[in-house]
Design a protein around this motif. Structure first.
Motif, PDB file in Angstrom:
ATOM      1  N   LEU A  61       0.808  -1.225   0.000  1.00  0.00           N
ATOM      2  CA  LEU A  61       0.000   0.000   0.000  1.00  0.00           C
ATOM      3  C   LEU A  61       0.837   1.269   0.000  1.00  0.00           C
ATOM      4  O   LEU A  61       0.488   2.261  -0.663  1.00  0.00           O
ATOM      5  CB  LEU A  61      -0.927   0.006   1.220  1.00  0.00           C
ATOM      6  CG  LEU A  61      -1.991  -1.092   1.257  1.00  0.00           C
ATOM      7  CD1 LEU A  61      -2.619  -1.179   2.639  1.00  0.00           C
ATOM      8  CD2 LEU A  61      -3.058  -0.850   0.198  1.00  0.00           C
ATOM      9  N   ASP A  65      -7.107  -2.900   4.754  1.00  0.00           N
ATOM     10  CA  ASP A  65      -7.007  -1.923   3.678  1.00  0.00           C
ATOM     11  C   ASP A  65      -6.548  -2.586   2.379  1.00  0.00           C
ATOM     12  O   ASP A  65      -7.003  -2.226   1.283  1.00  0.00           O
ATOM     13  CB  ASP A  65      -6.024  -0.824   4.088  1.00  0.00           C
ATOM     14  CG  ASP A  65      -6.393   0.529   3.497  1.00  0.00           C
ATOM     15  OD1 ASP A  65      -7.455   0.628   2.862  1.00  0.00           O
ATOM     16  OD2 ASP A  65      -5.620   1.490   3.681  1.00  0.00           O
ATOM     17  N   PHE A 106      -8.798  -2.622  -1.072  1.00  0.00           N
ATOM     18  CA  PHE A 106      -8.264  -2.129  -2.342  1.00  0.00           C
ATOM     19  C   PHE A 106      -8.326  -3.199  -3.432  1.00  0.00           C
ATOM     20  O   PHE A 106      -8.755  -2.927  -4.559  1.00  0.00           O
ATOM     21  CB  PHE A 106      -6.819  -1.667  -2.142  1.00  0.00           C
ATOM     22  CG  PHE A 106      -6.175  -1.121  -3.377  1.00  0.00           C
ATOM     23  CD1 PHE A 106      -6.407   0.190  -3.781  1.00  0.00           C
ATOM     24  CD2 PHE A 106      -5.344  -1.910  -4.150  1.00  0.00           C
ATOM     25  CE1 PHE A 106      -5.819   0.697  -4.928  1.00  0.00           C
ATOM     26  CE2 PHE A 106      -4.754  -1.415  -5.302  1.00  0.00           C
ATOM     27  CZ  PHE A 106      -4.993  -0.105  -5.704  1.00  0.00           C
ATOM     28  N   ARG A 137     -10.179   2.358  -0.336  1.00  0.00           N
ATOM     29  CA  ARG A 137      -9.286   2.414   0.809  1.00  0.00           C
ATOM     30  C   ARG A 137     -10.093   2.899   2.006  1.00  0.00           C
ATOM     31  O   ARG A 137     -11.231   3.369   1.879  1.00  0.00           O
ATOM     32  CB  ARG A 137      -8.125   3.385   0.541  1.00  0.00           C
ATOM     33  CG  ARG A 137      -7.229   3.027  -0.636  1.00  0.00           C
ATOM     34  CD  ARG A 137      -6.330   1.857  -0.321  1.00  0.00           C
ATOM     35  NE  ARG A 137      -5.461   2.119   0.795  1.00  0.00           N
ATOM     36  CZ  ARG A 137      -4.267   2.705   0.699  1.00  0.00           C
ATOM     37  NH1 ARG A 137      -3.817   3.127  -0.484  1.00  0.00           N
ATOM     38  NH2 ARG A 137      -3.511   2.890   1.771  1.00  0.00           N
TER      39      ARG A 137
END
Length: 500
Positions: A56, A428, A432, A438
């Motif tokens: 991320l 998260d 995604f 998010r």
């Protein structure tokens, strides 16, 4: 009087395959199959916190940002570059994010054979390979998108290269030595630990085999190669240094020295955690047996004793010296490179035991060693089917995928999602990859109609602890949280807004 130079078999692995017995070949193929299968078995486990951050915070971003973002030392630069390439070729699935770590982790197994074979016979190398194939500590970082398996691989490959250089120099050997040093250091700065071990061992072996005068002439060339490797490493970190300064690498809060009293008080805990990391899932009795077997080559007559003694001595000296100099026990995974050394020494010791028994009781040693290696691999693998899955290294929120699916299906406009520390990256990642969203896209901080709290129960979190952590929210505006959905070791709680 210095020791005579000992011949080095640079093609020993191929020679062993051609010259090995049928039992040797069957065992080697079986161990290879086990090594690959057990790593693939763990490849799609739920993402862990630090590897989710790798994805991320770095890998999905533009390359210039990915290789320069060093706000925290979670960015293993060379590994990040490979993940950046992997996910653009193969997508965002767990296996694609973990592919660079997987490849390095698989290669550790044959590299252990090569390293052990450089110091001992093929039977010892076979048993060492069997151990490396199934050691849960090594498997864990094969299925964890971090750079540690790359550092371990670089270290293991440096052993046969240094062993050859100690006998005879060549441009190819120096190139391999410097390249492996640079690869490890460009991945994580903690390569300083294994790099120092190999460098000191190379000097000790050069001295032991060729004497002081030869070693003195050898040192400038070694220093030159190390300097070149250092320059390559600095170039790799230059974007991060330009963006955050050199202190982000050498002076971040994770490497700041303790004062002496806290340092000494931290050592027992560090030692225990180190044992748990390297010997993850190995019963204490078996671990004791492996350690005792690993000590045998140091006290018995065998051609490798001198090499093994200097390798053990330089490993202990450098690790302890660096630990004292830094006055900061590192995360135990930093010393993961010791795991293949355990395999190497134990493999040599167990091979010696079987060889001695074969002479005493008149049975063929080669089939017995092959059988023992295969049974050892099968036994450890069977006894640790859940060890890696249940290990909480880098937290590991097994409910991450289920939580993300629930939120994508049930969260409403106007909801505000609240997570405590040690939760958000795992969920998260799945938000995604499953829904293109998010956490920041799924909250309404200005006027939330309800707050959803995600609780990680493996870290003793409760709605109350999360509320205490998030003082930025006026909790008096919301009703007391009630449980909305229970997951494995996690839950979601709902706090509706009070009527105004």
């Amino acid at each position: 009087m210095h020791a005579a130079a000992e011949p080095v078999q640079t093609d020993s692995s191929l020679h062993d395959w051609r010259a090995g017995s049928a039992s040797f070949r069957v065992a080697l193929v079986g161990i290879a199959v086990i090594a690959v299968a057990i790593r693939l078995f763990h490849l799609n486990q739920p993402m862990r916190l630090d590897e989710a951050r790798t994805f991320l915070d770095y890998a999905i971003r533009p390359l210039s940002d990915a290789i320069s973002n060093y706000n925290i030392p979670n960015n293993h630069l060379l590994h990040t570059l490979l993940v950046w390439l992997s996910i653009r070729l193969f997508g965002h699935a767990e296996w694609a994010v973990r592919l660079p770590a997987l490849i390095a982790g698989v290669l550790i197994v044959p590299a252990t054979y090569v390293a052990t074979r450089a110091l001992a016979d093929r039977g010892a190398a076979l048993i060492a390979t069997a151990l490396a194939a199934v050691l849960p500590g090594l498997i864990l970082y094969t299925a964890n998108a971090r750079g540690y398996s790359m550092v371990v691989l670089a270290f293991v490959l440096l052993i046969p290269v240094a062993n050859a250089l100690a006998d005879e120099e060549s441009a190819g050997r120096w190139l391999a030595f410097g390249s492996l040093m640079a690869i490890g250091a460009a991945t994580i700065p903690v390569m300083l630990y294994p790099a120092g071990v190999v460098t000191l061992w190379l000097l000790a072996e050069r001295l032991r085999r060729h004497g002081a005068s030869s070693t003195i002439r050898f040192i400038p060339r070694l220093a030159g190669v190390l300097a070149l490797a250092g320059i390559v490493t600095v170039v790799a970190y230059l974007p991060a240094i330009q963006r955050y300064g050199a202190a982000s690498i050498s002076g971040n809060k994770f490497v700041t020295p303790y004062s002496w009293d806290p340092f000494f008080r931290a050592l027992p805990r560090f030692a225990e955690r180190l044992r748990q990391t390297i010997a993850l899932g190995i019963p204490r009795l078996l671990l004791l047996g492996l350690v005792l077997a690993g000590l045998l080559p140091l006290v018995t007559r065998n051609p490798a004793r001198g090499k093994l003694f200097t390798l053990g001595l330089t490993t202990g000296f450098w690790c302890i010296a660096l630990l004292v100099i830094t006055r900061r026990p590192p995360p135990p995974r930093v010393w993961l490179f010791l795991a293949p050394l355990l395999c190497l020494y134990a493999g040599i010791g167990l091979s010696w035991i079987i060889g001695s028994l074969s002479k005493r009781f008149s049975f063929a040693a080669s089939p017995a060693i092959a059988t023992a290696a295969l049974l050892l691999a099968l036994g450890i693998a069977a006894g640790n089917r859940r060890t890696v899955f249940e290990n909480d290294e880098s937290v590991g929120l097994v409910a991450g995928p289920d939580i993300a699916r629930y939120l994508l299906a049930e969260a409403r406009p106007g909801d505000r999602l609240i997570v405590g520390n040690l939760v958000s990256p795992e969920v998260d990642y799945y938000l995604f990859t499953m829904g293109g969203k998010r956490f920041g896209d799924m909250e309404a901080p200005s006027r939330a109609e309800r707050v959803l709290l995600i609780v990680n129960e493996t870290r003793a979190q409760t709605p109350a602890t999360i509320q205490a952590e998030r003082q930025d929210i006026d909790w008096s505006r919301y009703a007391s949280p009630v449980e909305l959905r229970q997951f494995k070791a996690a839950s979601i709680w709902e706090a509706p807004r009070r009527p105004q």
